[in-house]
Design an enzyme around this catalytic site. Structure first.
Site, PDB file in Angstrom:
ATOM      1  N   GLU A 126      -8.703 -58.010  35.016  1.00 24.66           N
ATOM      2  CA  GLU A 126      -9.001 -58.607  36.312  1.00 24.66           C
ATOM      3  C   GLU A 126      -7.734 -58.654  37.156  1.00 24.66           C
ATOM      4  O   GLU A 126      -6.633 -58.408  36.646  1.00 24.66           O
ATOM      5  CB  GLU A 126      -9.547 -60.024  36.123  1.00 24.66           C
ATOM      6  CG  GLU A 126     -10.863 -60.072  35.367  1.00 24.66           C
ATOM      7  CD  GLU A 126     -11.431 -61.473  35.227  1.00 24.66           C
ATOM      8  OE1 GLU A 126     -12.513 -61.617  34.645  1.00 24.66           O
ATOM      9  OE2 GLU A 126     -10.789 -62.434  35.721  1.00 24.66           O
ATOM     10  N   GLY A 130      -4.609 -59.389  32.968  1.00 25.99           N
ATOM     11  CA  GLY A 130      -4.419 -58.078  32.372  1.00 25.99           C
ATOM     12  C   GLY A 130      -3.973 -58.265  30.933  1.00 25.99           C
ATOM     13  O   GLY A 130      -4.779 -58.321  30.008  1.00 25.99           O
ATOM     14  N   THR A 157     -11.654 -47.884  33.857  1.00 24.21           N
ATOM     15  CA  THR A 157     -11.746 -46.438  33.657  1.00 24.21           C
ATOM     16  C   THR A 157     -13.200 -45.977  33.663  1.00 24.21           C
ATOM     17  O   THR A 157     -14.064 -46.584  33.033  1.00 24.21           O
ATOM     18  CB  THR A 157     -11.090 -46.041  32.326  1.00 24.21           C
ATOM     19  OG1 THR A 157      -9.729 -46.483  32.319  1.00 24.21           O
ATOM     20  CG2 THR A 157     -11.131 -44.541  32.124  1.00 24.21           C
ATOM     21  N   GLU A 363      -4.726 -50.285  26.900  1.00 24.79           N
ATOM     22  CA  GLU A 363      -4.987 -50.728  25.519  1.00 24.79           C
ATOM     23  C   GLU A 363      -3.918 -51.721  25.049  1.00 24.79           C
ATOM     24  O   GLU A 363      -3.666 -51.873  23.858  1.00 24.79           O
ATOM     25  CB  GLU A 363      -5.047 -49.534  24.543  1.00 24.79           C
ATOM     26  CG  GLU A 363      -5.995 -48.433  24.945  1.00 24.79           C
ATOM     27  CD  GLU A 363      -7.428 -48.693  24.533  1.00 24.79           C
ATOM     28  OE1 GLU A 363      -7.680 -49.743  23.928  1.00 24.79           O
ATOM     29  OE2 GLU A 363      -8.277 -47.850  24.838  1.00 24.79           O
ATOM     30  N   THR A 365      -0.042 -53.351  26.794  1.00 28.61           N
ATOM     31  CA  THR A 365       1.284 -52.813  27.089  1.00 28.61           C
ATOM     32  C   THR A 365       2.163 -52.813  25.834  1.00 28.61           C
ATOM     33  O   THR A 365       1.866 -53.465  24.834  1.00 28.61           O
ATOM     34  CB  THR A 365       1.987 -53.652  28.168  1.00 28.61           C
ATOM     35  OG1 THR A 365       2.229 -54.968  27.637  1.00 28.61           O
ATOM     36  CG2 THR A 365       1.154 -53.765  29.432  1.00 28.61           C
ATOM     37  N   SER A 366       3.276 -52.096  25.919  1.00 30.77           N
ATOM     38  CA  SER A 366       4.215 -52.082  24.786  1.00 30.77           C
ATOM     39  C   SER A 366       4.682 -53.486  24.451  1.00 30.77           C
ATOM     40  O   SER A 366       4.867 -53.830  23.270  1.00 30.77           O
ATOM     41  CB  SER A 366       5.423 -51.191  25.120  1.00 30.77           C
ATOM     42  OG  SER A 366       5.018 -49.829  25.192  1.00 30.77           O
TER      43      SER A 366
END
Length: 386
Positions: A126, A130, A157, A363, A365-366
């Site tokens: 949203e 995130g 996506t 998917e 973040t790092s």
């Protein structure tokens, strides 16, 4: 389903030929037109790529995680936009249904997902939620045998092509964090659901992301996945699998870029000899190969453990962190080796450089992967299992 070695090899070879013969020749076209040609989509349907993770009884191939990762690595050896066409059907768009859906829900939607006739999408992120997925604000209020959804999802996506969405919404407004979140299947033609225009992006032209807006959208209570309040558990289970898949795609891109680096440096001459003979360039290529091999080993190990029924939450995060960060370094080295030719569009290297940047964001973040890894280590230590 676990394939025997011969069947698996035949499948991988089929996907490899599809990538080489169908996708690679139109990579530049996809980048220029921001669209994947219909003949490529049709070929993906014929190969069954939309349903590789869907159980056989619903028309899918039901690949085990190891085989899915091998397929994803092959799909990664072309522009990531091609994989993205079927990516949400393979992963986050359908996995909630596969893992937690009722038999009625599965019978209703999974056959269409497997064939590619239905495009599934995953609506979690949203404007203000995130990385903090538990902080989402989209509301779902019970109204008889329906829920009324209000809120906005961002960067979703395949939203502009999706026929159904797995939506995370807050059903308990008094319960903060993850406990008040539930998961729903929402069909595209639901009154009150609208989709925004595709965003202009840094890379991955041909793969689209859009806002999804809910304005008093009435969703049948029968469309809830799992139980009320279990949405966050659903989302995290879906993401564990998705992180391995994305790791495999990223590693496939790394393999493609290494091949491009080696071939170019064997042909390109400077100072009277191929640039491959300059040891500093050899070091860039060697580092890329070593990191890519390490990523591949991590992916295969984690995939096999998942297939064996182990909890792979920490391993999935370790793999996603390493493989996607490594891919970013490989892409950077590819530009360096190609020099000016890597910065202009002639060879497509600059396109890959832009395309792979998203791998370190979606998917999780790092930095989120680092938090998960540390958290899981702390849990193991407290349980005396470290």
């Amino acid at each position: 389903m676990a394939f025997d070695a011969e069947t698996r090899a035949a499948l991988i070879d089929q996907v490899r030929r599809f990538v080489t013969e169908t996708c690679v020749p139109v990579e530049a076209q996809v980048g220029d037109e921001d669209a994947v040609p219909q003949h490529v989509v049709d070929a993906m349907k014929e190969l069954g790529l939309f349903g590789i993770a869907v159980p056989e009884e619903y028309g899918g191939l039901d690949l085990d995680m190891e085989t899915e990762c091998l397929v994803a690595m092959e799909l990664g050896q072309t522009s990531p936009a091609f994989r993205s066409v079927a990516g949400t059907n393979i992963g986050i768009g359908s996995q909630a249904l596969i893992l937690f859906g009722t038999e009625e829900q599965k019978q209703k939607w999974l056959p269409g997902v497997a064939s590619g006739d239905l495009i599934a999408s995953f609506a979690l992120t949203e404007p203000e939620a995130g990385s903090d997925a538990a902080g989402l604000k989209t509301k779902a209020v019970r109204d008889g045998d329906h829920y009324i959804l209000n809120g906005t999802k961002r960067y979703i996506t395949n939203a502009n092509k999706a026929d159904l969405f797995t939506v995370m919404a807050r059903t308990n407004q008094d319960e903060p964090g993850a406990k008040g979140v539930s998961a729903f299947i929402v069909e595209r033609d639901t009154p009150g659901l609208s989709v925004g225009k595709p965003e202009k992006k840094m890379g991955q032209q041909g793969a689209h992301i859009c806002d999804v807006i809910f304005e008093n959208a009435r969703v049948p209570a029968a469309n809830m996945i799992a139980k009320e309040g279990e949405g966050f558990k659903v989302a995290m289970s879906v993401l564990d699998k998705g992180r391995l898949h994305i790791s495999a795609v990223a590693t496939g891109v790394s393999k493609r870029l290494i091949r491009e680096m080696v071939n170019y440096s064997l042909e390109r001459k400077q100072f009277g000899k191929p640039i491959f003979e300059h040891q500093m360039l050899q070091a860039l290529i060697a580092d890329s190969q070593a990191e890519t091999y390490a990523a591949e080993c991590m992916i295969m190990d984690a995939a096999r453990r998942r297939d064996a029924g182990e909890d792979i939450t920490m391993l999935a995060s370790c793999t996603k962190l390493f493989a996607t960060e490594a891919c970013g370094r490989v892409a950077d080295r590819a530009v360096q080796i190609f020099g000016g030719a890597g910065y202009v569009s002639d060879y497509g290297i600059e396109r890959f450089y832009r395309d792979v940047r998203i791998f370190r964001l979606y998917e999780g973040t790092s930095q989120i992967q680092q938090i998960i890894i540390a958290r899981e280590l702390a849990r193991a230590a407290k349980a005396g299992k470290l």
